[in-house]
Design a protein around this motif. Sequence first.
Motif, PDB file in Angstrom:
ATOM      1  N   ILE A  50       0.842  -1.202   0.000  1.00  0.00           N
ATOM      2  CA  ILE A  50       0.000   0.000   0.000  1.00  0.00           C
ATOM      3  C   ILE A  50       0.875   1.250   0.000  1.00  0.00           C
ATOM      4  O   ILE A  50       0.613   2.220  -0.734  1.00  0.00           O
ATOM      5  CB  ILE A  50      -0.940   0.012   1.225  1.00  0.00           C
ATOM      6  N   LEU A  51       1.930   1.230   0.794  1.00  0.00           N
ATOM      7  CA  LEU A  51       2.872   2.357   0.809  1.00  0.00           C
ATOM      8  C   LEU A  51       3.526   2.543  -0.556  1.00  0.00           C
ATOM      9  O   LEU A  51       3.753   3.677  -1.003  1.00  0.00           O
ATOM     10  CB  LEU A  51       3.943   2.144   1.884  1.00  0.00           C
ATOM     11  N   ALA A  52       3.829   1.421  -1.219  1.00  0.00           N
ATOM     12  CA  ALA A  52       4.410   1.509  -2.556  1.00  0.00           C
ATOM     13  C   ALA A  52       3.451   2.198  -3.514  1.00  0.00           C
ATOM     14  O   ALA A  52       3.864   3.022  -4.341  1.00  0.00           O
ATOM     15  CB  ALA A  52       4.758   0.109  -3.066  1.00  0.00           C
ATOM     16  N   GLY A  53       2.161   1.874  -3.402  1.00  0.00           N
ATOM     17  CA  GLY A  53       1.167   2.535  -4.237  1.00  0.00           C
ATOM     18  C   GLY A  53       1.057   4.019  -3.927  1.00  0.00           C
ATOM     19  O   GLY A  53       0.880   4.835  -4.833  1.00  0.00           O
ATOM     20  N   VAL A  54       1.188   4.385  -2.663  1.00  0.00           N
ATOM     21  CA  VAL A  54       1.129   5.801  -2.272  1.00  0.00           C
ATOM     22  C   VAL A  54       2.302   6.574  -2.862  1.00  0.00           C
ATOM     23  O   VAL A  54       2.141   7.716  -3.313  1.00  0.00           O
ATOM     24  CB  VAL A  54       1.107   5.928  -0.734  1.00  0.00           C
ATOM     25  N   THR A  55       3.487   5.962  -2.888  1.00  0.00           N
ATOM     26  CA  THR A  55       4.649   6.649  -3.470  1.00  0.00           C
ATOM     27  C   THR A  55       4.429   6.930  -4.951  1.00  0.00           C
ATOM     28  O   THR A  55       4.936   7.926  -5.477  1.00  0.00           O
ATOM     29  CB  THR A  55       5.930   5.821  -3.300  1.00  0.00           C
ATOM     30  N   ASP A  56       3.675   6.063  -5.627  1.00  0.00           N
ATOM     31  CA  ASP A  56       3.381   6.285  -7.047  1.00  0.00           C
ATOM     32  C   ASP A  56       2.595   7.577  -7.235  1.00  0.00           C
ATOM     33  O   ASP A  56       2.821   8.332  -8.187  1.00  0.00           O
ATOM     34  CB  ASP A  56       2.599   5.091  -7.597  1.00  0.00           C
ATOM     35  N   LEU A  57       1.652   7.838  -6.335  1.00  0.00           N
ATOM     36  CA  LEU A  57       0.861   9.063  -6.405  1.00  0.00           C
ATOM     37  C   LEU A  57       1.670  10.271  -5.941  1.00  0.00           C
ATOM     38  O   LEU A  57       1.585  11.357  -6.533  1.00  0.00           O
ATOM     39  CB  LEU A  57      -0.397   8.919  -5.548  1.00  0.00           C
ATOM     40  N   LEU A  58       2.469  10.064  -4.905  1.00  0.00           N
ATOM     41  CA  LEU A  58       3.158  11.180  -4.276  1.00  0.00           C
ATOM     42  C   LEU A  58       4.307  11.717  -5.111  1.00  0.00           C
ATOM     43  O   LEU A  58       4.479  12.939  -5.216  1.00  0.00           O
ATOM     44  CB  LEU A  58       3.661  10.748  -2.896  1.00  0.00           C
ATOM     45  N   ASP A  59       5.094  10.821  -5.734  1.00  0.00           N
ATOM     46  CA  ASP A  59       6.244  11.324  -6.490  1.00  0.00           C
ATOM     47  C   ASP A  59       5.799  12.128  -7.713  1.00  0.00           C
ATOM     48  O   ASP A  59       6.396  13.145  -8.063  1.00  0.00           O
ATOM     49  CB  ASP A  59       7.213  10.196  -6.879  1.00  0.00           C
ATOM     50  N   GLY A  60       4.718  11.678  -8.360  1.00  0.00           N
ATOM     51  CA  GLY A  60       4.190  12.440  -9.492  1.00  0.00           C
ATOM     52  C   GLY A  60       3.645  13.797  -9.065  1.00  0.00           C
ATOM     53  O   GLY A  60       3.854  14.806  -9.749  1.00  0.00           O
ATOM     54  N   TYR A  61       2.955  13.802  -7.917  1.00  0.00           N
ATOM     55  CA  TYR A  61       2.402  15.064  -7.405  1.00  0.00           C
ATOM     56  C   TYR A  61       3.512  16.063  -7.096  1.00  0.00           C
ATOM     57  O   TYR A  61       3.430  17.245  -7.479  1.00  0.00           O
ATOM     58  CB  TYR A  61       1.577  14.785  -6.155  1.00  0.00           C
ATOM     59  N   LEU A  62       4.569  15.619  -6.423  1.00  0.00           N
ATOM     60  CA  LEU A  62       5.675  16.516  -6.066  1.00  0.00           C
ATOM     61  C   LEU A  62       6.416  17.008  -7.306  1.00  0.00           C
ATOM     62  O   LEU A  62       6.810  18.178  -7.371  1.00  0.00           O
ATOM     63  CB  LEU A  62       6.645  15.793  -5.125  1.00  0.00           C
ATOM     64  N   ALA A  63       6.596  16.093  -8.281  1.00  0.00           N
ATOM     65  CA  ALA A  63       7.301  16.487  -9.497  1.00  0.00           C
ATOM     66  C   ALA A  63       6.533  17.578 -10.243  1.00  0.00           C
ATOM     67  O   ALA A  63       7.123  18.520 -10.781  1.00  0.00           O
ATOM     68  CB  ALA A  63       7.520  15.274 -10.395  1.00  0.00           C
TER      69      ALA A  63
END
Length: 210
Positions: A50-63
């Motif tokens: 689940i954390l891995a899936g969250v990083t997928d959303l978060l890294d794109g948002y920050l970029a």
Amino acid sequence: MKNVPNILTVSRIVLVLVFVLMATLADPYYFGKSTDQMYLLRWIAYILVILAGVTDLLDGYLARKFNIVSDFGALMDPLADKIFVTGTMLMAIEFDLMPAFIAVLVLCREFMVTGLRTLAAKKQVVISADRWGKLKTALQMIMLAIAGFAWVMDGGVNYLQNAQWWGVRLWYVWLAYLWSIVLVTVLSGAGYFIKYRHLFLERAEKGENN
């Protein structure tokens, strides 16, 4: 700050690899009658993915928010996404949570769109995710969350077949959900190729005009 999206991308790969290892080990074959330890390992594995899936959303948002663009991110982010989808779906097949053809269909779509984006990049065209693509990703994330929870509960498909939510057998809901993912996956992939068909038909059209 400029390195945070790349760190999240790499962490997604690491988390998926650890998840696959822990999910493989969280089996009665290794634990025997020590079910408490086995379920604990499953919950840890579930939280990690689940954390891995969250990083997928978060890294794109920050970029996007901080306009962070790097060659490393452009290379690794799509690779991390493919590793995440491939690893989680293979484990879902391993535990009989979905038929293999659905995973093959989803993965074919992913790699085909990646190839289209690679071709577009060579021609300096950016293909952003459209609404269908975002819907497909959201449905996949929810699917993996439900499948992972069922796996934690009983290690396979028995929970989905026997559980009832609000008086409705979860198995029927699950089958309908899987077919909705198939439909959205096909439509979203086809949409990209129709919209950007000029990228791979351009030379053929020029040849015909000559």
